[in-house]
Design an enzyme around this catalytic site. Structure first.
Site, short mmCIF file in Angstrom:
data_model
loop_
_atom_site.label_atom_id
_atom_site.label_comp_id
_atom_site.label_asym_id
_atom_site.label_seq_id
_atom_site.Cartn_x
_atom_site.Cartn_y
_atom_site.Cartn_z
N SER A 1 -10.58 4.90 3.00
CA SER A 1 -9.56 4.11 3.70
C SER A 1 -9.88 4.03 5.18
CB SER A 1 -8.19 4.77 3.52
OG SER A 1 -7.24 4.17 4.38
N TYR B 1 -1.76 10.83 2.57
CA TYR B 1 -2.76 9.82 2.22
C TYR B 1 -3.98 9.94 3.13
CZ TYR B 1 -4.82 5.23 1.32
OH TYR B 1 -5.68 4.22 1.00
#
Ligand code: ZN
Length: 657
Positions: A541, A554
């Site tokens: 990410s 996350y």
């Protein structure tokens, strides 16, 4: 076992109204083609003779014959090529005609030059006087023709209802031989022609008549065989455990011999187990194929055991012994086996594409069944190696395979994709399949792809045992794992650290990091034997280089995942495994993003949803498909010298650059 024939399936109601002889031929062809005990994978051919009025108003006698590239099971009117019968009859009067020249002449005899190439057996159809002709390679008939005493057995079963023709290689020579011998031998009551080591022709005034004769003759052979006790029966023994990595190693050897990666599928059901555990397996399996055209799918003989190098050496010396037979300079085909038999693993079949491995398996299942039935009434005997060589290296058979098109970049390779049911995982699976890879797709939700080159498994990636099962099933289906794409992941609810729920943190870590570490451990032995070297693409990410508030779990999980991948790149480089990471951002067509979430986030930045979608330096939308294309490229040859890289796919971000 596959021996039950479908029998007479002509449905008078379905066939009612098929006044046009070609329509009736299409109907009968489909019946023939959809019975695998009669016709396998494009085999067999059919025709009907009619008179048409051409553009000048002249009546022309034509043969509508199956076109190359059409399968009888699904053929339509457009699959039949109309040929001028007078021209075909003239060709049949020639003494010699090279097969390539014959094909040129057959093409030139078409009424419509845009029609498909006519069957190589067109001249055989032309010489039979009856309007409707059906030809199959029926297993039950082959069980009688592939015998030392085929003549005697065929007479016992058929009396003089059929004309028997000794083996001649298909093409002009066979048509010529039949033209010389058959017309004088046809009687009023003749129902068909049996070609040794080849198959059955029946004919009639209509396709219905030819069809009824066909199924009746096949049934007489099947009944004759069934009246004798079976030589062996399906095994009640369960197949032994066979480690996925053992299959992957054999695949590595097959791919090396083939000069390119191959899909290798494992089959081990009771019928195969009964065959591979026989003491005389090597003798029976070494006798050769049912019909010589099977050679292009299965090679002349299977490999017994797993010594691929010895098989390749034997293939090479057989080629050397026969290479001058065809009267032309020949290049040797790859010497890798297509069928392997061994009590340890059952049957493995190999192919550059999944469908090739599947076709080899179908053909060999029918071979096992037919050999067993042939053994009941005598002794199964195939053609000698020289005749098989002639067909394997026959230009017209090679042309059939070339119709498959050029080899795509990932042909013969296998990708494991987690999170394959939606979003980025789904897009990666699609991009890899489009480039020729077979895909094992894991997801907690069902994958909605139904295709031979895709195996979907519903799996929670945090369930290690379920992942092991899925891997074993995937390797049994495709033979190994060359590429791993880690795309399964969870985002979790936005939570400031001060209010963080520890269960939510642990769940995010379990899916995004722990499950990947476990998967890496399991998949490494498979990647280490990937024919072209293993490749891993990890979807991390933008949050790794540029974290955001409220996404601690996350961001931290993706950072840990990135570090895991970097260590894997270090540890696995000696095994020729490349591991790279992509950092997507703002990919909104994924399961992580709902319309509400998107609207809420856009509002937070005082942007419209569309502005928010393109909120990056390049002003582009980052779609799943764009990430899928990057992953397919990253695992391909262009990046052969790249490992441990982290590549943003975010439209450009100041904090990342
Ligand atoms: Zn044939």
């Amino acid at each position: 076992m596959v021996s039950a024939t479908a029998g007479d399936r002509w449905d008078d109601r379905a066939a009612a109204g098929l006044e046009d002889p070609l329509d009736q031929c299409v109907y009968g062809s489909r019946l023939l083609g959809s019975d695998p005990t009669l016709v396998l994978h494009g085999g067999g051919n059919t025709s009907v003779k009619t008179t048409v009025v051409d553009v000048t108003g002249e009546p022309v006698e034509v043969l509508h014959v199956k076109g190359s590239g059409w399968d009888l099971a699904t053929i339509e009117r457009a699959g039949f090529t109309a040929l001028r019968l007078d021209r075909l009859r003239a060709l049949l009067r020639l003494d010699r005609l090279a097969d390539a020249q014959m094909m040129t002449e057959l093409r030139a005899a078409r009424l419509d030059p845009g029609a498909p190439d006519p069957s190589v057996e067109s001249l055989l159809h032309a010489l039979l006087p009856n309007p409707a002709v059906l030809h199959s390679h029926a297993d039950a008939v082959i069980a009688l023709t592939n015998q030392a005493d085929a003549e005697g057995l065929l007479r016992q079963v058929y009396g003089d209802d059929v004309v028997v023709v000794d083996y001649v290689m298909p093409g002009f020579d066979l048509a010529r031989r039949c033209a010389d011998t058959i017309p004088a031998r046809l009687r009023k009551h003749t129902l068909g022609i049996v070609l040794r080591n080849h198959g059955l022709f029946t004919f009639g005034a209509t396709t219905l008549e030819a069809y009824r004769r066909h199924v009746a003759l096949v049934a007489r052979a099947a009944d004759f065989l069934a009246a004798r006790p079976p030589k062996w029966t399906p095994s009640a023994q369960p197949p032994p455990e066979f480690a996925p990595v053992a299959q992957a190693r054999i695949r590595q050897h097959i791919s090396r011999a083939a000069g390119a990666p191959m899909v290798v599928t494992r089959h081990d059901d009771p019928a195969i187990r009964a065959f591979v555990t026989r003491g005389d397996l090597a003798d029976l399996a070494g006798r050769g194929p049912l019909t010589p055209d099977h050679v292009i799918r299965t090679k002349a003989v299977p490999l017994i055991g797993s010594d691929v190098e010895a098989y390749a050496a034997a293939y090479t010396s057989n080629f050397a012994a026969h290479r001058d037979r065809r009267g032309a300079e020949l290049a040797m085909l790859d010497p890798a086996p297509r069928v392997l038999l061994d009590p340890r693993f059952g049957m493995l079949t190999a192919g550059a594409r999944v469908t090739d491995a599947d076709i080899a398996a179908d053909i060999y299942r029918h071979t096992i069944d037919t050999v067993e039935r042939a053994e009941r009434v005598g002794g199964y005997r195939a053609l000698p190696p020289a005749d098989l060589f002639d067909v394997e290296y026959w230009e017209l058979e090679r042309a059939k395979l070339r119709r498959g098109g050029a080899r795509p970049p990932y042909a013969g390779e296998v990708a494991l994709v987690t999170g394959a049911a939606s979003g980025i995982g789904r897009a990666c699976a699609a991009a890899l399949r489009a480039a020729g890879a077979a895909v094992i797709g894991l997801d907690i939700n069902p994958c909605d792809v139904d295709a031979p080159d895709f195996l979907g498994r519903r799996v929670d990636v945090t369930d290690a045992a379920a992942v092991s099962d899925a891997l074993a099933t995937g390797v049994a289906r495709f033979g190994g794992v060359d590429v791993v794409v880690v795309a399964a992941g969870v985002f979790g609810a936005r939570q400031p650290i001060a209010e963080m729920n520890p269960d939510a943190w642990r769940h995010t870590m379990a899916v995004n990091v722990d499950a990947v570490a476990t998967l890496f451990t399991k998949v490494h032995p498979l990647l280490a034997v990937a024919p072209r070297g293993g490749r891993v693409a990890v979807i991390a990410s933008k949050n790794v280089p540029a974290p955001g508030p409220g996404a601690a779990a996350y961001s931290a999980s993706k950072a840990a995942l990135t570090q895991l991948a970097r260590v894997a790149a270090l540890e696995w480089a000696p095994d020729a495994i490349r591991v790279n990471v992509v950092h997507p951002d703002a990919v909104f067509d994924t399961g992580l993003w709902t319309a509400d979430l998107l609207a809420e986030r856009a509002a937070r930045y005082r942007l419209t949803v569309d502005e928010y979608r393109r909120r990056n330096l390049l002003g582009v939308e980052v779609t799943s498909a764009r990430v899928g294309a990057l992953v397919a490229a990253l695992c391909g040859d262009s990046f052969a010298a790249t490992t441990g890289a982290q590549i943003p796919v975010d439209g450009g971000n100041e904090r990342v650059i």
